[in-house]
Design an enzyme around this catalytic site. Structure first.
Site, PDB file in Angstrom:
ATOM      1  N   LYS A   1       4.080   7.093  -0.752  1.00 41.04           N
ATOM      2  CA  LYS A   1       4.537   6.007  -1.617  1.00 41.04           C
ATOM      3  C   LYS A   1       6.011   5.710  -1.375  1.00 41.04           C
ATOM      4  O   LYS A   1       6.438   4.572  -1.374  1.00 41.04           O
ATOM      5  CB  LYS A   1       4.294   6.380  -3.085  1.00 41.04           C
ATOM      6  CG  LYS A   1       4.657   5.290  -4.083  1.00 41.04           C
ATOM      7  CD  LYS A   1       3.752   4.077  -3.944  1.00 41.04           C
ATOM      8  CE  LYS A   1       4.125   2.927  -4.838  1.00 41.04           C
ATOM      9  NZ  LYS A   1       3.527   1.654  -4.388  1.00 41.04           N
TER      10      LYS A   1
ATOM     11  N   LYS B   1      -1.471  -5.074   4.263  1.00 38.24           N
ATOM     12  CA  LYS B   1      -2.341  -4.476   3.234  1.00 38.24           C
ATOM     13  C   LYS B   1      -3.687  -4.118   3.840  1.00 38.24           C
ATOM     14  O   LYS B   1      -4.244  -3.062   3.579  1.00 38.24           O
ATOM     15  CB  LYS B   1      -2.502  -5.474   2.078  1.00 38.24           C
ATOM     16  CG  LYS B   1      -2.571  -4.886   0.728  1.00 38.24           C
ATOM     17  CD  LYS B   1      -1.245  -4.656   0.053  1.00 38.24           C
ATOM     18  CE  LYS B   1      -0.216  -3.927   0.843  1.00 38.24           C
ATOM     19  NZ  LYS B   1       1.083  -3.863   0.216  1.00 38.24           N
TER      20      LYS B   1
ATOM     21  N   GLU C   1      -3.326  -1.057   6.170  1.00 43.19           N
ATOM     22  CA  GLU C   1      -2.889   0.135   5.430  1.00 43.19           C
ATOM     23  C   GLU C   1      -4.060   0.831   4.720  1.00 43.19           C
ATOM     24  O   GLU C   1      -4.149   2.054   4.734  1.00 43.19           O
ATOM     25  CB  GLU C   1      -1.847  -0.331   4.401  1.00 43.19           C
ATOM     26  CG  GLU C   1      -1.166   0.741   3.607  1.00 43.19           C
ATOM     27  CD  GLU C   1      -0.110   0.157   2.672  1.00 43.19           C
ATOM     28  OE1 GLU C   1      -0.156  -1.052   2.355  1.00 43.19           O
ATOM     29  OE2 GLU C   1       0.771   0.921   2.246  1.00 43.19           O
TER      30      GLU C   1
ATOM     31  N   HIS D   1       1.007 -18.409  21.728  1.00 45.10           N
ATOM     32  CA  HIS D   1       1.959 -17.786  22.652  1.00 45.10           C
ATOM     33  C   HIS D   1       1.563 -16.353  22.991  1.00 45.10           C
ATOM     34  O   HIS D   1       2.396 -15.567  23.440  1.00 45.10           O
ATOM     35  CB  HIS D   1       3.367 -17.842  22.054  1.00 45.10           C
ATOM     36  CG  HIS D   1       3.848 -19.245  21.836  1.00 45.10           C
ATOM     37  ND1 HIS D   1       4.176 -20.090  22.859  1.00 45.10           N
ATOM     38  CD2 HIS D   1       3.991 -19.976  20.695  1.00 45.10           C
ATOM     39  CE1 HIS D   1       4.525 -21.277  22.386  1.00 45.10           C
ATOM     40  NE2 HIS D   1       4.414 -21.227  21.056  1.00 45.10           N
TER      41      HIS D   1
ATOM     42  N   CYS E   1       6.317   2.959 -20.079  1.00 39.01           N
ATOM     43  CA  CYS E   1       6.414   4.049 -21.056  1.00 39.01           C
ATOM     44  C   CYS E   1       5.048   4.353 -21.664  1.00 39.01           C
ATOM     45  O   CYS E   1       4.171   3.497 -21.708  1.00 39.01           O
ATOM     46  CB  CYS E   1       7.354   3.660 -22.185  1.00 39.01           C
ATOM     47  SG  CYS E   1       8.980   3.186 -21.625  1.00 39.01           S
TER      48      CYS E   1
ATOM     49  N   ARG F   1       1.056   7.586 -15.754  1.00 41.68           N
ATOM     50  CA  ARG F   1       1.697   6.277 -15.852  1.00 41.68           C
ATOM     51  C   ARG F   1       3.089   6.282 -15.222  1.00 41.68           C
ATOM     52  O   ARG F   1       3.666   5.229 -14.995  1.00 41.68           O
ATOM     53  CB  ARG F   1       1.830   5.859 -17.332  1.00 41.68           C
ATOM     54  CG  ARG F   1       0.520   5.572 -18.013  1.00 41.68           C
ATOM     55  CD  ARG F   1       0.678   5.564 -19.512  1.00 41.68           C
ATOM     56  NE  ARG F   1       1.445   4.438 -20.009  1.00 41.68           N
ATOM     57  CZ  ARG F   1       0.918   3.300 -20.445  1.00 41.68           C
ATOM     58  NH1 ARG F   1      -0.382   3.155 -20.447  1.00 41.68           N
ATOM     59  NH2 ARG F   1       1.663   2.330 -20.891  1.00 41.68           N
TER      60      ARG F   1
ATOM     61  N   TRP G   1       9.801   5.350 -19.109  1.00 42.79           N
ATOM     62  CA  TRP G   1      10.047   4.768 -17.778  1.00 42.79           C
ATOM     63  C   TRP G   1      11.218   3.817 -18.000  1.00 42.79           C
ATOM     64  O   TRP G   1      11.084   2.786 -18.639  1.00 42.79           O
ATOM     65  CB  TRP G   1       8.785   4.039 -17.304  1.00 42.79           C
ATOM     66  CG  TRP G   1       8.983   3.150 -16.127  1.00 42.79           C
ATOM     67  CD1 TRP G   1       9.220   1.814 -16.137  1.00 42.79           C
ATOM     68  CD2 TRP G   1       8.935   3.541 -14.755  1.00 42.79           C
ATOM     69  NE1 TRP G   1       9.327   1.355 -14.853  1.00 42.79           N
ATOM     70  CE2 TRP G   1       9.162   2.380 -13.985  1.00 42.79           C
ATOM     71  CE3 TRP G   1       8.733   4.752 -14.092  1.00 42.79           C
ATOM     72  CZ2 TRP G   1       9.187   2.402 -12.593  1.00 42.79           C
ATOM     73  CZ3 TRP G   1       8.756   4.759 -12.707  1.00 42.79           C
ATOM     74  CH2 TRP G   1       8.978   3.601 -11.982  1.00 42.79           C
TER      75      TRP G   1
ATOM     76  N   ASN H   1       7.611   1.008 -26.438  1.00 41.85           N
ATOM     77  CA  ASN H   1       7.227   0.634 -25.081  1.00 41.85           C
ATOM     78  C   ASN H   1       7.430  -0.872 -24.983  1.00 41.85           C
ATOM     79  O   ASN H   1       7.013  -1.609 -25.865  1.00 41.85           O
ATOM     80  CB  ASN H   1       5.742   1.005 -24.888  1.00 41.85           C
ATOM     81  CG  ASN H   1       5.220   0.617 -23.522  1.00 41.85           C
ATOM     82  OD1 ASN H   1       5.971   0.224 -22.645  1.00 41.85           O
ATOM     83  ND2 ASN H   1       3.912   0.735 -23.351  1.00 41.85           N
ATOM     84  N   GLY H   2       8.119  -1.345 -23.925  1.00 44.16           N
ATOM     85  CA  GLY H   2       8.335  -2.779 -23.775  1.00 44.16           C
ATOM     86  C   GLY H   2       9.815  -3.096 -23.665  1.00 44.16           C
ATOM     87  O   GLY H   2      10.627  -2.220 -23.359  1.00 44.16           O
TER      88      GLY H   2
ATOM     89  N   GLU I   1       2.062  -9.932   5.103  1.00 39.83           N
ATOM     90  CA  GLU I   1       1.735  -8.996   4.021  1.00 39.83           C
ATOM     91  C   GLU I   1       0.219  -8.779   3.928  1.00 39.83           C
ATOM     92  O   GLU I   1      -0.252  -7.661   3.726  1.00 39.83           O
ATOM     93  CB  GLU I   1       2.298  -9.524   2.696  1.00 39.83           C
ATOM     94  CG  GLU I   1       1.929  -8.725   1.461  1.00 39.83           C
ATOM     95  CD  GLU I   1       2.388  -7.264   1.494  1.00 39.83           C
ATOM     96  OE1 GLU I   1       3.197  -6.891   2.367  1.00 39.83           O
ATOM     97  OE2 GLU I   1       1.909  -6.478   0.647  1.00 39.83           O
TER      98      GLU I   1
HETATM   99  C1  AGP Z   1       3.366  -1.254   1.207  1.00 39.64           C
HETATM  100  O1  AGP Z   1       2.066  -1.309   0.774  1.00 39.64           O
HETATM  101  C2  AGP Z   1       3.863   0.026   1.641  1.00 39.64           C
HETATM  102  N1  AGP Z   1       3.397   1.109   0.943  1.00 39.64           N
HETATM  103  C3  AGP Z   1       5.258   0.080   2.230  1.00 39.64           C
HETATM  104  O2  AGP Z   1       5.324  -0.865   3.245  1.00 39.64           O
HETATM  105  C4  AGP Z   1       6.467  -0.105   1.289  1.00 39.64           C
HETATM  106  O3  AGP Z   1       6.542  -1.432   0.871  1.00 39.64           O
HETATM  107  C5  AGP Z   1       7.749   0.310   2.038  1.00 39.64           C
HETATM  108  O4  AGP Z   1       7.674   1.663   2.371  1.00 39.64           O
HETATM  109  C6  AGP Z   1       9.003   0.022   1.249  1.00 39.64           C
HETATM  110  O5  AGP Z   1       9.024   0.727   0.050  1.00 39.64           O
HETATM  111  P1  AGP Z   1      10.099   0.412  -1.070  1.00 39.64           P
HETATM  112  O6  AGP Z   1       9.833  -0.955  -1.575  1.00 39.64           O
HETATM  113  O7  AGP Z   1       9.887   1.476  -2.094  1.00 39.64           O
HETATM  114  O8  AGP Z   1      11.444   0.489  -0.433  1.00 39.64           O
END
Ligand code: AGP
Length: 604
Positions: free
Chosen positions: A599, A482, A485, A501, A2, A36, A82, A108-109, A478
């Site tokens: 996103k 990252k 990406e 393997h 928020c 935000r 939020w 906020n919180g 992961e």
């Molecule tokens: C991660 O950095 C990505 N942007 C992507 O893999 C993301 O985690 C995936 O699209 C799932 O998104 P969600 O958690 O909103 O479902």
């Protein structure tokens, strides 16, 4: 997260009483806080009465309701919400008022003890209009006002009753001041020539002033036309330094960080504190997730998720299995509810930061149609995932703006680790202590990481490989996700045993290998894998909690603190986030909006 704003115009020749048109200042400030993330917004302006406008949706919705009116007043507050308690709606938007509408509050919180307070106030005859935790505050203030307290005392008494994290601001009918305080939630004051401002973040008033005072926990601020007064809990005046902010407005949205991703990596200690808050019983040291009280131990668990959330699911599936509940993580896009054992004793957990990922929402829908019990572990209140499931657990990270998920991954793992203890019934003292220590341990990595020393050497490598075993394997995946990406470099993660393997054929002196080696599990086997890649002349970067064990095997060592074994992957991942970020930054990539990615992926 928020956003709060408050404003009192100064006494000037044109407004000798400090009675000006506050609305424009508040609306401009709220639009500067839009970055935000928010789902609803509102303002309250005080003169002889308090006028509140609030609307679900975009700020433009709110503006449309107030544009016809010019509201003059002495003091005003505003808020972008939020959601944490109650879905986005007009009623749940802030400001919230007491029964008479004579006090308005923005917050906020999270107020941890709001249920008890709400019950107490309801029993005393107060009527609530929203589902928020915030609304208890104006009603608490009202109680003290009825008992004859003045507005400042009533405000302080209400704050005294709150447990949790909060930044709170309030205005009163007939009072020309904004009253505010904070506890573990940011609040900053702006000292301008046109008047006095407060906000959860500097950008909200940077157009008016660059002179700021950072309010500290348990300090109280009173803003009125003649100035700002800061006092401590005991009402003693406090002389706080006024600082000059040197950010431009673009930098300010990122609180001075170059990218939202870096800001969000640095927000992880706070995100985790929020996730844990109110879920660890201080008396018994046990974990309790109130919103899941009616969820019993299932026969088996399926986790469905994509990308980073899938990696959090792999981690969680292992935790459930270690607690003797059969559990499998599925790519949501590959989940076929008619081809897996599923019945009403099956719990299907959709792990999704956004709550809108089409593959995950689709998998949950399928699971529902086969009679499974469903749970969403998500960050967005009122998102599609939370509306389609029987149960919801919020990870409470606050909005994540960078496309690359960072703080939400940490919070997902923490939330799922807590969930595993409640479903398996296994919660050790070491687990609870590890959980409590986690935010500070992450902070220590952020403060001391030596990633910068590594990045320059390897920025032009052909590819990056990440290896780990057991709980280290999902982190390896992961770390690679990252890296690819945001750097656009080839990066792959493997369970370390899989190297020989096939992937070992790719390893050369131009492919650094990042190995997650914990002194607590699989150490010898991991060191064996490290030797395999060293024999192919690959540079080795280890992320480890036991530097003495690995120092002879690694070209570079990125250290993490020792903790309960469940949390080692969360700490290791912070180093991998920084490695990806620093590499991408050196390559000049578009870090917050990498090419071809969104996103929230709302198509299957
Ligand atoms: C991660 O950095 C990505 N942007 C992507 O893999 C993301 O985690 C995936 O699209 C799932 O998104 P969600 O958690 O909103 O479902």
């Amino acid at each position: 997260m928020c956003g709060i704003i408050g404003y009192t115009p100064a006494q000037t020749e044109s407004q000798p009483n400090g009675n000006g048109n506050i609305l424009d200042v508040l609306l401009d400030g709220l639009s500067d806080l839009e970055y935000r993330g928010y789902d609803s917004a509102g303002v309250a302006i005080a003169n002889s009465s308090v006028t509140v406008h609030k609307r679900n949706g975009e700020l433009s919705e709110l503006e449309a309701t107030v544009s016809e009116e010019s509201v003059g007043g002495y003091a005003g507050i505003g808020h972008t919400r939020w959601s944490t308690h109650g879905p986005p709606s007009d009623e749940n938007a802030h400001p919230h008022t007491d029964c008479n509408g004579s006090v308005a509050v923005v917050h906020n919180g999270i107020i941890e003890n709001y249920r008890e307070l709400r019950e107490e106030l309801t029993a005393a005859g107060h009527e609530f209009d929203s589902q928020t935790d915030t609304e208890v505050i104006p009603h608490l203030i009202e109680t003290s006002l009825e008992q004859g307290a003045n507005v400042e005392t009533a405000f302080r008494r209400a704050i005294d009753r709150l447990e949790g994290s909060f930044a709170v601001a309030a205005v009163f009918s007939g009072s020309e001041a904004v009253y505010a305080t904070r506890n573990q939630s940011p609040l900053v004051l702006g000292i301008g020539e046109d008047g006095y401002h407060l906000a959860s973040d500097v950008p909200a008033f940077l157009d008016h002033t660059d002179q700021v005072v950072y309010l500290q926990d348990e300090q109280f601020a009173k803003l009125c036309s003649s100035g700002v007064e800061i006092t401590d809990k005991g009402r003693t005046l406090v002389d706080m330094p006024v600082k000059t902010v040197e950010w431009d407005p673009e930098e300010a949205g990122k609180s001075g960080y170059d990218h939202y991703m870096l800001k969000e990596i640095n927000e992880q200690p706070r995100a985790i504190r929020n996730c844990i808050r109110g879920r660890v019983d201080e008396m018994t040291g046990s974990i309790s997730i109130k919103e899941l009280d009616d969820l019993d131990r299932p026969e088996r668990i399926h986790l469905v998720a994509c990308g980073t959330s899938y990696h959090a699911s792999l981690y969680a599936a292992r935790l459930f299995r270690d607690g003797d509940i059969p559990a499998t993580a599925f790519y949501a896009s590959e989940y076929d509810a008619s081809a897996v054992p599923i019945n009403e004793e099956t719990l299907v957990i959709g792990v999704t930061q956004s709550g809108e990922t089409a593959d995950t929402v689709g998998a949950l829908r399928d699971a529902n149609s086969k009679g499974a019990e469903t749970l969403a572990v998500t960050n967005v209140v009122g998102g599609s995932a939370s509306r389609k499931t029987d149960h919801v657990m919020y990870i409470r990270s606050g909005p994540e703006i960078s496309v690359a998920a960072t703080k939400t991954f940490a919070s997902q793992q923490v939330a799922l680790a807590m969930l595993s203890t409640t479903l398996t019934g296994e919660c050790s003292h070491e687990f609870v202590e590890g959980l409590r220590a986690l935010p500070d341990q992450i902070q220590s990595i952020l403060d001391s990481s030596r990633v910068r020393e590594v990045v320059g050497t390897y920025v032009n490598s052909d590819a990056y490989f990440f290896i780990g075993r057991g709980y280290g394997a999902p982190v390896a995946l992961e770390g690679a996700l990252k890296m690819k990406e945001i750097t656009y470099k080839h990066a792959e993660g493997f369970p370390a045993g899989e190297l020989k393997h096939g992937p070992l054929a790719l390893v050369t002196d131009r492919t650094p290998v990042v190995a997650i080696v914990s002194g607590k599990s699989n150490t010898e086997k991991m060191l064996g894998n490290v030797k395999e890649v060293e024999a192919r002349e690959a540079p080795v970067i280890t992320v480890t909690d036991s530097p003495d064990t690995v120092e002879n095997y690694a070209d570079h060592l990125l250290q993490i603190p020792e903790t309960a074994w469940q949390f080692t992957p969360i700490l290791a991942n912070v180093q991998l986030q920084l490695l990806a970020y620093r590499t991408a930054n050196q390559l000049g990539r578009s870090i917050d909006k990498p090419r071809n990615l969104a996103k929230s992926v709302t198509v299957e």
